[in-house]
Scaffold this motif. Structure first.
Motif, PDB file in Angstrom:
ATOM      1  N   GLN A   1      40.099  41.054  36.994  1.00  0.00           N
ATOM      2  CA  GLN A   1      38.989  40.952  36.059  1.00  0.00           C
ATOM      3  C   GLN A   1      39.358  39.991  34.938  1.00  0.00           C
ATOM      4  O   GLN A   1      40.461  40.052  34.397  1.00  0.00           O
ATOM      5  CB  GLN A   1      38.640  42.331  35.495  1.00  0.00           C
ATOM      6  CG  GLN A   1      38.141  43.299  36.557  1.00  0.00           C
ATOM      7  CD  GLN A   1      37.796  44.664  35.984  1.00  0.00           C
ATOM      8  OE1 GLN A   1      37.793  44.833  34.777  1.00  0.00           O
ATOM      9  NE2 GLN A   1      37.504  45.613  36.856  1.00  0.00           N
ATOM     10  N   HIS A   2      38.433  39.133  34.592  1.00  0.00           N
ATOM     11  CA  HIS A   2      38.653  38.097  33.593  1.00  0.00           C
ATOM     12  C   HIS A   2      39.143  38.721  32.277  1.00  0.00           C
ATOM     13  O   HIS A   2      38.538  39.651  31.744  1.00  0.00           O
ATOM     14  CB  HIS A   2      37.364  37.319  33.357  1.00  0.00           C
ATOM     15  CG  HIS A   2      37.517  36.198  32.373  1.00  0.00           C
ATOM     16  ND1 HIS A   2      38.067  34.981  32.720  1.00  0.00           N
ATOM     17  CD2 HIS A   2      37.212  36.109  31.052  1.00  0.00           C
ATOM     18  CE1 HIS A   2      38.086  34.191  31.659  1.00  0.00           C
ATOM     19  NE2 HIS A   2      37.569  34.849  30.625  1.00  0.00           N
TER      20      HIS A   2
ATOM     21  N   VAL B   1      44.226  49.140  34.834  1.00  0.00           N
ATOM     22  CA  VAL B   1      43.761  48.862  36.194  1.00  0.00           C
ATOM     23  C   VAL B   1      44.885  49.224  37.158  1.00  0.00           C
ATOM     24  O   VAL B   1      46.017  48.745  37.023  1.00  0.00           O
ATOM     25  CB  VAL B   1      43.398  47.372  36.376  1.00  0.00           C
ATOM     26  CG1 VAL B   1      43.001  47.098  37.826  1.00  0.00           C
ATOM     27  CG2 VAL B   1      42.286  46.970  35.424  1.00  0.00           C
ATOM     28  N   GLY B   2      44.567  50.047  38.144  1.00  0.00           N
ATOM     29  CA  GLY B   2      45.560  50.432  39.143  1.00  0.00           C
ATOM     30  C   GLY B   2      45.082  51.649  39.905  1.00  0.00           C
ATOM     31  O   GLY B   2      44.037  52.230  39.590  1.00  0.00           O
ATOM     32  N   ASP B   3      45.840  52.060  40.915  1.00  0.00           N
ATOM     33  CA  ASP B   3      45.471  53.282  41.620  1.00  0.00           C
ATOM     34  C   ASP B   3      45.689  54.478  40.692  1.00  0.00           C
ATOM     35  O   ASP B   3      46.456  54.418  39.729  1.00  0.00           O
ATOM     36  CB  ASP B   3      46.264  53.427  42.915  1.00  0.00           C
ATOM     37  CG  ASP B   3      47.737  53.660  42.676  1.00  0.00           C
ATOM     38  OD1 ASP B   3      48.133  54.813  42.397  1.00  0.00           O
ATOM     39  OD2 ASP B   3      48.508  52.680  42.735  1.00  0.00           O
TER      40      ASP B   3
ATOM     41  N   LYS C   1      39.579  51.265  38.945  1.00  0.00           N
ATOM     42  CA  LYS C   1      40.094  51.162  40.304  1.00  0.00           C
ATOM     43  C   LYS C   1      40.157  49.705  40.739  1.00  0.00           C
ATOM     44  O   LYS C   1      39.224  48.942  40.501  1.00  0.00           O
ATOM     45  CB  LYS C   1      39.198  51.937  41.269  1.00  0.00           C
ATOM     46  CG  LYS C   1      39.224  53.441  41.083  1.00  0.00           C
ATOM     47  CD  LYS C   1      38.316  54.113  42.120  1.00  0.00           C
ATOM     48  CE  LYS C   1      38.341  55.627  41.952  1.00  0.00           C
ATOM     49  NZ  LYS C   1      37.459  56.300  42.948  1.00  0.00           N
ATOM     50  N   PRO C   2      41.247  49.296  41.361  1.00  0.00           N
ATOM     51  CA  PRO C   2      41.298  47.934  41.913  1.00  0.00           C
ATOM     52  C   PRO C   2      40.367  47.830  43.119  1.00  0.00           C
ATOM     53  O   PRO C   2      40.081  48.812  43.791  1.00  0.00           O
ATOM     54  CB  PRO C   2      42.757  47.774  42.327  1.00  0.00           C
ATOM     55  CG  PRO C   2      43.249  49.169  42.553  1.00  0.00           C
ATOM     56  CD  PRO C   2      42.494  50.050  41.601  1.00  0.00           C
TER      57      PRO C   2
ATOM     58  N   ILE D   1      38.153  36.965  41.971  1.00  0.00           N
ATOM     59  CA  ILE D   1      39.220  35.982  41.787  1.00  0.00           C
ATOM     60  C   ILE D   1      38.776  34.991  40.732  1.00  0.00           C
ATOM     61  O   ILE D   1      37.727  34.355  40.851  1.00  0.00           O
ATOM     62  CB  ILE D   1      39.533  35.259  43.108  1.00  0.00           C
ATOM     63  CG1 ILE D   1      40.060  36.261  44.142  1.00  0.00           C
ATOM     64  CG2 ILE D   1      40.554  34.152  42.880  1.00  0.00           C
ATOM     65  CD1 ILE D   1      40.327  35.655  45.499  1.00  0.00           C
ATOM     66  N   SER D   2      39.555  34.888  39.681  1.00  0.00           N
ATOM     67  CA  SER D   2      39.171  34.028  38.564  1.00  0.00           C
ATOM     68  C   SER D   2      39.052  32.580  39.020  1.00  0.00           C
ATOM     69  O   SER D   2      39.922  32.057  39.706  1.00  0.00           O
ATOM     70  CB  SER D   2      40.194  34.129  37.431  1.00  0.00           C
ATOM     71  OG  SER D   2      39.874  33.219  36.413  1.00  0.00           O
ATOM     72  N   GLN D   3      37.953  31.958  38.636  1.00  0.00           N
ATOM     73  CA  GLN D   3      37.773  30.536  38.936  1.00  0.00           C
ATOM     74  C   GLN D   3      38.570  29.656  37.976  1.00  0.00           C
ATOM     75  O   GLN D   3      38.588  28.442  38.087  1.00  0.00           O
ATOM     76  CB  GLN D   3      36.284  30.178  38.834  1.00  0.00           C
ATOM     77  CG  GLN D   3      35.399  30.976  39.779  1.00  0.00           C
ATOM     78  CD  GLN D   3      35.795  30.782  41.239  1.00  0.00           C
ATOM     79  OE1 GLN D   3      35.908  29.652  41.698  1.00  0.00           O
ATOM     80  NE2 GLN D   3      36.012  31.875  41.952  1.00  0.00           N
TER      81      GLN D   3
END
Length: 443
Positions: free
Chosen positions: A289-290, A318-320, A344-345, A350-352
């Motif tokens: 995430q940006h 962010v993670g399990d 949750k991941p 995908i960041s541009q």
């Protein structure tokens, strides 16, 4: 006598439980904030924790000395040495402030207090004699952050983390004297330090959990025949920058804070909070995430995330689910209790703005996020140097629309820098895959 060392890999910290098996009494030395494992081991051994002691006011983790006093009604001992303005405040009623040559008796186990300033003005060590085992000579020394395996405690944290001007030189002189005095103890005594390799409380700590004084006299640089001026120069040169949370730890441990209380982290409700992605570097680069900052949950987690925590601002992770719960618990060990939610991941884009590649060395807009000593040992001539822990507070002197090549030594800290640069509005970030070590080799 019962003896057990507890080692926390996230804090690179050692604490100890010592018990007199004849009387059933036990003492904890340098407890961390979560005291449950000390209680479990003591109960399994048929011991009751009746005493707790601390070698100094810690700067790198939240102490459990007040928790033990409140929850177990133990007798607690802290240093009464040093400058009163830098000493313990708001301690529980009945706290015993010990000084040089005082003794603590735990059943038939005796701990002699030795004032060993240098790392901090109030630092003390505890010399153990197992009188219940029939001994009249010392077995070992709980040396706290005074003496480590292969190193000694740094004297500059008060000045760098708490802005006590001039304290580095004073502490270095005190450390020199403490080393001279400790050499009079027998070579055979064991050294039980407060930290191991990975701790920022020194620059070359050994990974071996304990040592002997005789071994340290031969192998530890601090015991070599150095004059005071040379000793001070070696001790104060190239010490790593302390993470920002060290200042908060000093405050918490000097004045006290809320008692430890475990909690569960639930799914995030406020996605606008500062968010840390605690997955691996490769998972983060596969999609994130940006603006999230990548701090993998590994043994370096605390030393890295400590740069970016605001103790008044809650965060998301962010993670399990299980990894997030584990990380939140580890953050509690540095007094941070406000992980508000987990993400949750799987829904990441995908960041541009981010790419990974090698560079030729001719690119402009190169950002080097390594530390000062690494930079001083060599760098690209066109690079701008901003250590990653300072990125949020300093201006990055590049156009946010132009490509920015960011590197560290091996690729870990540059990965952290990506999210920070995204937060600053950069739109074309190139992460140099393998860092300066491979740039140097290739060029």
């Amino acid at each position: 006598m019962f003896f057990k060392q507890f080692y926390d890999q996230h804090l690179s910290q050692s604490s100890y439980l010592v018990g007199c098996q004849r009387t059933g009494e036990a003492i904890v030395i340098d407890p961390k904030r979560d005291i449950r494992e000390y209680i479990e081991v003591a109960e399994a051994e048929g011991l009751i924790i009746t005493h707790a002691a601390e070698t100094h006011i810690h700067a790198d983790f939240a102490s459990g000395i007040r928790d033990i006093a409140a929850k177990l009604k133990t007798r607690i001992y802290v240093s009464g040495e040093g400058d009163d303005t830098l000493g313990y405040k708001n301690m529980p009623d009945g706290t015993i402030f010990v000084k040089d040559n005082d003794e603590i008796h735990v059943g038939n186990v005796s701990l002699k207090v030795i004032h060993t300033p240098g790392h901090t003005p109030e630092s003390v060590s505890f010399l153990l004699i197992d009188k219940g085992g029939g001994s009249s000579v010392p077995m070992g020394l709980f040396s706290g952050d005074f003496l480590f395996v292969g190193d000694v405690g740094r004297p500059d944290l008060l000045e760098k983390a708490v802005q006590v001007s001039g304290s580095t030189e004073i502490g270095a002189k005190q450390m020199y004297q403490s080393i001279q005095e400790i050499t009079a103890l027998p070579d055979y005594i064991q050294i039980w330090p407060g930290h191991g390799a990975g701790s920022p409380c020194g620059k070359s700590l050994g990974a071996v959990p304990m040592s002997t004084l005789g071994y340290e006299k031969i192998n530890n640089w601090a015991f070599q025949a150095l004059d005071e001026a040379t000793f001070i120069t070696v001790l104060t040169t190239d010490q790593p920058e302390p993470p920002h949370h060290f200042a908060q730890m000093k405050k918490i441990n000097q004045y006290g804070s809320d008692y430890f209380k475990p909690y569960i982290v639930y799914p995030a409700e406020d996605i606008a909070l500062q968010t840390f992605d605690i997955r691996t570097r490769s998972a983060y680069h596969g999609g994130h995430q940006h603006g999230t900052v990548n701090i993998p949950f590994d043994k370096n987690f605390i030393n890295q995330i400590g740069w970016y925590l605001d103790y008044d601002q809650p965060i998301n992770l962010v993670g399990d689910n299980q990894t997030v719960q584990d990380a939140a618990h580890v953050l509690q060990l540095i007094g941070f209790d406000i992980v508000k939610g987990y993400v949750k991941p799987g829904d990441e884009v995908i960041s541009q703005h981010v790419h990974s590649k090698d560079i030729t060395g001719e690119e402009k807009n190169v950002l080097d996020v390594r530390n000062e000593s690494e930079w001083n040992q060599g760098h690209l001539k066109q690079a701008v140097h901003i250590p990653h822990g300072k990125l949020l507070e300093r201006e990055v002197p590049f156009d946010t629309n132009e490509p920015v090549f960011v590197h560290c030594q091996s690729g870990v800290r540059s990965s952290i820098a990506i999210g920070l640069l995204e937060k600053k509005g950069f739109r074309n970030i190139i992460n140099v895959k393998e860092g300066y070590k491979d740039i140097k080799k290739d060029l």
